[in-house]
Motif scaffolding. Structure first.
Motif, PDB file in Angstrom:
ATOM      1  N   MET A  36      44.309  42.414  42.653  1.00  0.00           N
ATOM      2  CA  MET A  36      43.670  42.990  41.470  1.00  0.00           C
ATOM      3  C   MET A  36      44.608  42.905  40.265  1.00  0.00           C
ATOM      4  O   MET A  36      44.159  42.677  39.154  1.00  0.00           O
ATOM      5  N   GLN A  48      42.292  49.075  35.791  1.00  0.00           N
ATOM      6  CA  GLN A  48      41.289  50.131  35.885  1.00  0.00           C
ATOM      7  C   GLN A  48      39.905  49.633  35.464  1.00  0.00           C
ATOM      8  O   GLN A  48      38.891  50.093  35.977  1.00  0.00           O
ATOM      9  N   TYR A  51      38.474  48.037  38.610  1.00  0.00           N
ATOM     10  CA  TYR A  51      38.080  49.042  39.606  1.00  0.00           C
ATOM     11  C   TYR A  51      36.899  49.886  39.143  1.00  0.00           C
ATOM     12  O   TYR A  51      36.186  50.446  39.960  1.00  0.00           O
ATOM     13  N   SER A  56      36.564  46.949  45.292  1.00  0.00           N
ATOM     14  CA  SER A  56      37.548  46.213  46.082  1.00  0.00           C
ATOM     15  C   SER A  56      37.516  44.743  45.698  1.00  0.00           C
ATOM     16  O   SER A  56      36.566  44.272  45.064  1.00  0.00           O
TER      17      SER A  56
END
Length: 190
Positions: A36, A48, A51, A56
């Motif tokens: 990520m 962020q 997410y 995921s």
């Protein structure tokens, strides 16, 4: 009645940048080395932000698959009226993809992602044409009298996709006649 979302509004430009970055990095590094943090840096967004939309990396890879970003060629079987010829052409396209440089690595990575996230497996199956595209092609063949109506259509699709996955996992080289042999093995001799 409209639904209101709390938090920042999603940016379509950021979503596209994240999906594009994921596809590029996935192709270059594979699933195991996809992070990520790396996607965020490549897409020029905060981690962020990723997410907020995807829980995921598996969910993110699944969306890339769904939007055709990992298999840009598409793998839909044609319906020319000749089931065997259509399946052979379809398999040749997929096997050529697997055989090209990095193709087998991408398939291995997708299989690893599918093991971690069932949604990736389902979307991989859809992208390869197993369901519902192959089923529709088989139904057309049944209607045209090219395939017996008592054949298990979903299992026929599973057999073809399973054979492709096994070839990719075994890194078995494919010769020009491999697709025809596979079609004959699954459907029976012409």
């Amino acid at each position: 009645m409209s639904e209101h979302r709390r938090g920042p509004v999603r940016s379509e430009a950021a979503r596209v940048a994240i999906l594009d970055a994921t596809a590029r990095l996935f192709a270059a590094r594979g699933y195991d080395h996809l992070t990520m943090e790396g996607i965020a840096a490549e897409a020029h967004v905060g981690k962020q932000t990723i997410y907020r939309w995807w829980p995921s990396k598996g969910a993110l890879v699944a969306d890339c698959l769904l939007e055709g970003r990992l298999f840009p060629e598409g793998f839909s079987p044609a319906d020319t009226g000749d089931l065997r010829a259509d399946l052979i052409a379809w398999l040749r396209g997929i096997l050529a993809f697997v055989d090209r440089e990095g193709g087998d690595t991408m398939v291995h990575s997708l299989i690893a992602a599918a093991g971690d996230h069932p949604s990736v497996g389902a979307r991989l199956s859809e992208q390869l044409g197993a369901n519902p595209l192959l089923r529709a092609r088989f139904e057309s063949a049944v209607a045209a009298g090219q395939l017996s109506p008592d054949r298990p259509l979903d299992e026929l699709g599973d057999a073809f996709v399973g054979a492709v996955v096994l070839r990719a996992l075994g890194r078995a080289p494919t010769d020009a006649a491999a697709a025809a042999r596979l079609v004959n093995a699954v459907l029976g001799p012409a």
